[in-house]
Write an enzyme that holds these catalytic residues in place. Structure first.
Site, PDB file in Angstrom:
ATOM      1  N   SER A   1      49.236 -83.873   7.148  1.00 50.26           N
ATOM      2  CA  SER A   1      49.635 -83.168   8.367  1.00 50.26           C
ATOM      3  C   SER A   1      48.942 -83.692   9.618  1.00 50.26           C
ATOM      4  CB  SER A   1      49.362 -81.672   8.227  1.00 50.26           C
ATOM      5  OG  SER A   1      48.012 -81.433   7.886  1.00 50.26           O
TER       6      SER A   1
ATOM      7  N   ASP B   1      45.296 -74.049  14.519  1.00 50.99           N
ATOM      8  CA  ASP B   1      45.735 -72.974  13.631  1.00 50.99           C
ATOM      9  C   ASP B   1      44.810 -72.724  12.441  1.00 50.99           C
ATOM     10  OD1 ASP B   1      46.148 -75.270  12.200  1.00 50.99           O
ATOM     11  OD2 ASP B   1      48.300 -74.998  11.907  1.00 50.99           O
TER      12      ASP B   1
ATOM     13  N   HIS C   1      44.440 -77.429  11.616  1.00 56.00           N
ATOM     14  CA  HIS C   1      44.825 -78.616  12.383  1.00 56.00           C
ATOM     15  C   HIS C   1      44.253 -78.550  13.792  1.00 56.00           C
ATOM     16  CE1 HIS C   1      48.100 -77.664   9.427  1.00 56.00           C
ATOM     17  NE2 HIS C   1      47.830 -78.914   9.089  1.00 56.00           N
TER      18      HIS C   1
END
Length: 397
Positions: free
Chosen positions: A44, A359, A362
């Site tokens: 991610s 969040d 990240h």
């Protein structure tokens, strides 16, 4: 170099962050490389829409800062890979798994959120981790390289959306993966057991990089993993863990440091084995940790106050809900949750432009931009080659 037993947590001495970061690396006589394409592999930290295409895409407010809508990224805006693309005058990378509106002329992104280096034991959709681990990403690249050239030979409207054959050797190959291998391990075994498994992770990584080299890749830009112990999902998941001076979970960061130590050794070995290529090891860990340990030191522009300020509340997620770190696995960014009988959407803070963590897992666009600005100079690379000069013609430096 003396090898450290896998059961020992290897401590790396971090850079002194009291000194301002340099703005340029060693001067080279070479002109800038002309990378015609980027092929990216990872999780991610560099996923531009792969997992969103395969499973459920992230909800708003993801994407709010730059794209004004969710853009397949778990971030308020752009990722480091986006800034890399922009700096090389290339378009943002299309995700390999995205079948709609994609253009692979200048590369492809094989990264997906929740990806690991090794085969995960808990796989989506019923499990937690992406089925597109690094070994699968390599297989996808293998297929992409062959198939894209067949499409070009056939001609038609899709031919112009594929990279030229010569781009594969001239392209920049970027890697940012490993965080989820550590995270998955921490939630299923002891810290010591995760640490002992690091060499297997690194061996799998090296094998895949070697395989990509044999497909013609020559310029490699390899990020190490960040301070996982500073992220909300670790701090909330392991509340009794020993904290360091920055408030991060010390034992978990020590495993990340050991991972990076072994990764750097593997990159050095790849250089010895394949001297025709340039393998650049990039220390993003030190930069990310600096944002947690000395957030006020680094100037960012606050779009709310319209003033320059330092980062603030580095351990607290901008988009989330609950507890000291504004993070809960049951109330992730953009989710709809019930609060006192009322349905609410988990939203973001007012000032993501001065926040570090987006969040709980990240980083914000502001943090990503700060990190990119530093690593692109080459100061945090080994060898100390600026991004725009990190092509294989400098391999003998």
């Amino acid at each position: 170099m003396e090898f450290i037993p896998s059961t020992t947590i290897y401590l790396i001495t971090l850079l002194s962050f009291s000194m301002p970061f340099a703005t340029s690396a060693t001067n080279f006589d070479f002109e800038n490389c002309e990378f015609p394409a980027i092929f990216n592999f990872g999780d991610s930290n560099s996923d531009t829409g792969g997992l969103a295409a395969a499973f459920t895409p992230p909800n708003f407010p993801n994407g709010e800062t730059y794209f004004d809508m969710p853009a397949g990224r778990y971030c308020d805006g752009r990722l480091i890979i986006d800034f890399i693309s922009k700096s090389l005058d290339l378009p943002y990378l299309s995700a390999y798994l995205n079948s709609l509106g994609t253009n692979f002329t200048h590369g492809a992104n094989f990264a997906t959120s929740s990806s690991t280096i090794t085969l995960p034991t808990s796989i989506m959709p019923n499990g937690e981790y992406s089925p597109f681990y690094l070994g699968v990403q390599y297989e996808q690249f293998l297929r992409f390289k062959a198939r894209s050239q067949l499409i070009r030979e056939e001609g038609g409207i899709f031919a112009r959306l594929m990279p030229r054959e010569e781009y594969f050797e001239k392209a920049l190959y970027t890697f940012d993966i490993g965080q989820n291998d550590l995270g998955a391990g921490f939630f299923s075994m002891s810290v010591e057991e995760v640490n002992a498994s690091v060499p297997d992770m690194i061996n799998a990584f090296s094998t895949n990089v070697e395989n990509i080299y044999h497909l013609g890749a020559r310029s490699f830009w390899i990020h190490n993993t960040g301070p996982i112990g500073c992220l909300g999902y670790i701090l909330v998941g392991f509340p009794t863990a020993e904290k360091d001076v920055a408030g991060c979970a010390k034992p978990y960061n020590e495993v990340a440091q050991y991972f990076n130590h072994k990764l750097k050794e593997s990159v050095f070995q790849l250089r010895r084995d394949f001297p025709a290529a340039l393998f650049t090891y990039v220390d993003v860990y030190s930069l990310k940790y600096a944002l947690f340990s000395e957030p006020k030191t680094y100037d960012v522009f606050d779009v709310v106050s319209l003033q320059t300020a330092g980062f603030e509340l580095p351990l607290v997620a901008c988009c989330g809900y609950g507890n000291l770190y504004n993070y809960s696995s049951g109330a992730v960014c953009g989710a709809t949750i019930a609060i006192n009988g009322t349905q609410k959407t988990v939203g973001s803070c007012y000032t993501p432009s001065v926040r570090v963590v987006w969040d709980g897992e990240h980083y914000t666009e502001a943090a990503n931009k700060f990190i990119f600005d530093q690593i692109s100079t080459g100061v945090f690379s080994d060898p100390p080659v600026p991004l725009k000069m990190a092509c294989h013609r400098t391999a003998d430096l």
